[in-house]
Scaffold this active site. Structure first.
Site, PDB file in Angstrom:
ATOM      1  N   HIS A 146       1.540   4.427  -2.891  1.00 24.63           N
ATOM      2  CA  HIS A 146       1.276   5.631  -2.606  1.00 24.63           C
ATOM      3  C   HIS A 146       2.768   6.871  -3.187  1.00 24.63           C
ATOM      4  CE1 HIS A 146      -1.939   7.521   0.103  1.00 24.63           C
ATOM      5  NE2 HIS A 146      -1.040   6.053   0.972  1.00 24.63           N
ATOM      6  N   HIS A 158       0.801  -0.898   0.347  1.00 28.07           N
ATOM      7  CA  HIS A 158       0.223  -0.029   0.195  1.00 28.07           C
ATOM      8  C   HIS A 158       0.808   1.936  -0.394  1.00 28.07           C
ATOM      9  CE1 HIS A 158      -3.772   2.696   1.300  1.00 28.07           C
ATOM     10  NE2 HIS A 158      -2.476   3.481   2.265  1.00 28.07           N
ATOM     11  N   GLU A 159       1.135   1.356   0.948  1.00 25.80           N
ATOM     12  CA  GLU A 159       2.557   2.928   0.948  1.00 25.80           C
ATOM     13  C   GLU A 159       3.605   2.445  -0.573  1.00 25.80           C
ATOM     14  OE1 GLU A 159       2.050   4.576   2.839  1.00 25.80           O
ATOM     15  OE2 GLU A 159       0.885   2.603   4.827  1.00 25.80           O
ATOM     16  N   GLU A 178      -6.056   6.657  -0.844  1.00 27.76           N
ATOM     17  CA  GLU A 178      -5.962   5.725  -0.538  1.00 27.76           C
ATOM     18  C   GLU A 178      -6.831   5.059  -1.045  1.00 27.76           C
ATOM     19  OE1 GLU A 178      -4.013   5.940   2.393  1.00 27.76           O
ATOM     20  OE2 GLU A 178      -3.925   6.993   2.701  1.00 27.76           O
TER      21      GLU A 178
END
EC number: 3.4.24.-
Length: 295
Positions: free
Chosen positions: A151, A147-148, A224
């Site tokens: 980003h 997930h990071e 997100e």
């Protein structure tokens, strides 16, 4: 106290840089020649310089600020097999995402959280909390890392800084127009900028700043969902859903991330009512449902 000093130092640097820039280009004021009416062109440039200077400067020092405010320890030489696994996993995910491997760190916090920051996707930092490493399974940790990395690969830090710069510009611009209107029309001041101008401008900036924050946070929540999708592609949809469900089970644990990093974390806490408009993250239930629909 350290965060306050860093904040003051950052703003002082921004003011100095913006003042020098304005002087070099001859924008030493935004009052028209008659001293009464606003020169909107110069005012807009003035606000843009200050608005973007703050957000971009914060972006360029984001990794340093993150390390200072969270106590993140960068893993340069892994000392344990867990640190070795963490580096190998981030390297693998970065390669799959097509970005240069970011710095990897661990910050001392009990709550399960993680964040990514950096001024561009090939010079980033990804960090996870000690609590997350201790309580999450390897698949769940990998999904959080994915997930990071999502980003970073999506360029979210840069995009959010640009959005913040635009918002800052128009908050300052319209606040000064309102201040000028109150001073000249309501208080009938024709002798330059009076005390009513400054008071009205400050109040307008506070009100407009809150409204602008709603826009920025709406954009943050959209990011997100995109990062969750990237995490699902890199680590698997089931693993990403499992990590979010695990985060949901820990929602009673207070989130201790610095406010400046909430938008870049995996978990931004939970707010209700009007405060929900200022959430950096969507509710975990919505994120899980979006991934389930994605399949």
């Amino acid at each position: 106290m350290m965060r306050i000093l860093l904040f003051l130092a950052t703003n002082l640097a921004v003011v100095l840089i913006a003042s020098i820039t304005l002087s070099l280009f001859g924008f030493n004021g935004f009052m028209a020649a008659n001293g009464v009416d606003l020169n909107l062109n110069q005012l807009l440039i003035f606000c843009a310089v200050f608005g973007f200077a703050g957000s971009l400067f914060s972006l360029f020092i984001s990794k340093w600020m993150a390390k200072m405010s969270t106590g993140t320890q960068i893993i340069t030489q892994p000392r344990t097999r867990h640190e070795q696994w963490l580096l190998q996993t981030v390297e693998e995910l970065s390669r799959e995402a097509g970005i240069k491997m970011p710095e990897v760190g661990i910050f001392p916090a009990y709550e399960a959280n993680a964040f990514a920051t950096g001024w561009n996707k090939n010079d980033a930092l990804v960090a996870v909390s000690q609590g997350l490493l201790e309580r999450f399974s390897p698949d769940e940790v990998k999904a959080v890392l994915a997930h990071e990395i999502g980003h970073v690969a999506n360029g979210d830090m840069v995009t959010l800084a640009l959005v913040q710069g635009v918002v800052n510009t128009f908050v300052m611009f319209f606040a000064r127009i309102i201040g000028n209107f109150v001073d000249k029309v309501i208080f009938k001041n024709e002798q330059g900028q009076g005390i009513a101008y400054y008071i009205a401008t400050i109040v307008a900036e506070l009100v407009l700043g809150i409204l602008a924050s709603v826009i920025v946070m709406w954009f943050s929540r959209r990011r997100e969902f995109r990062a969750d999708e990237a995490g699902a592609r890199l680590a698997g949809t089931n693993a990403m859903i499992g990590a979010l469900q695990r985060l949901r089970s820990e929602q009673g644990v207070p989130v201790q991330m610095p406010d400046s990093l909430n938008a870049f974390g995996i978990n931004g806490g939970l707010k209700h009512g009007l405060a929900g408009l200022l959430m950096t993250h969507p509710p975990l239930e919505d994120r899980i449902e979006a991934l389930r629909r994605r399949g």
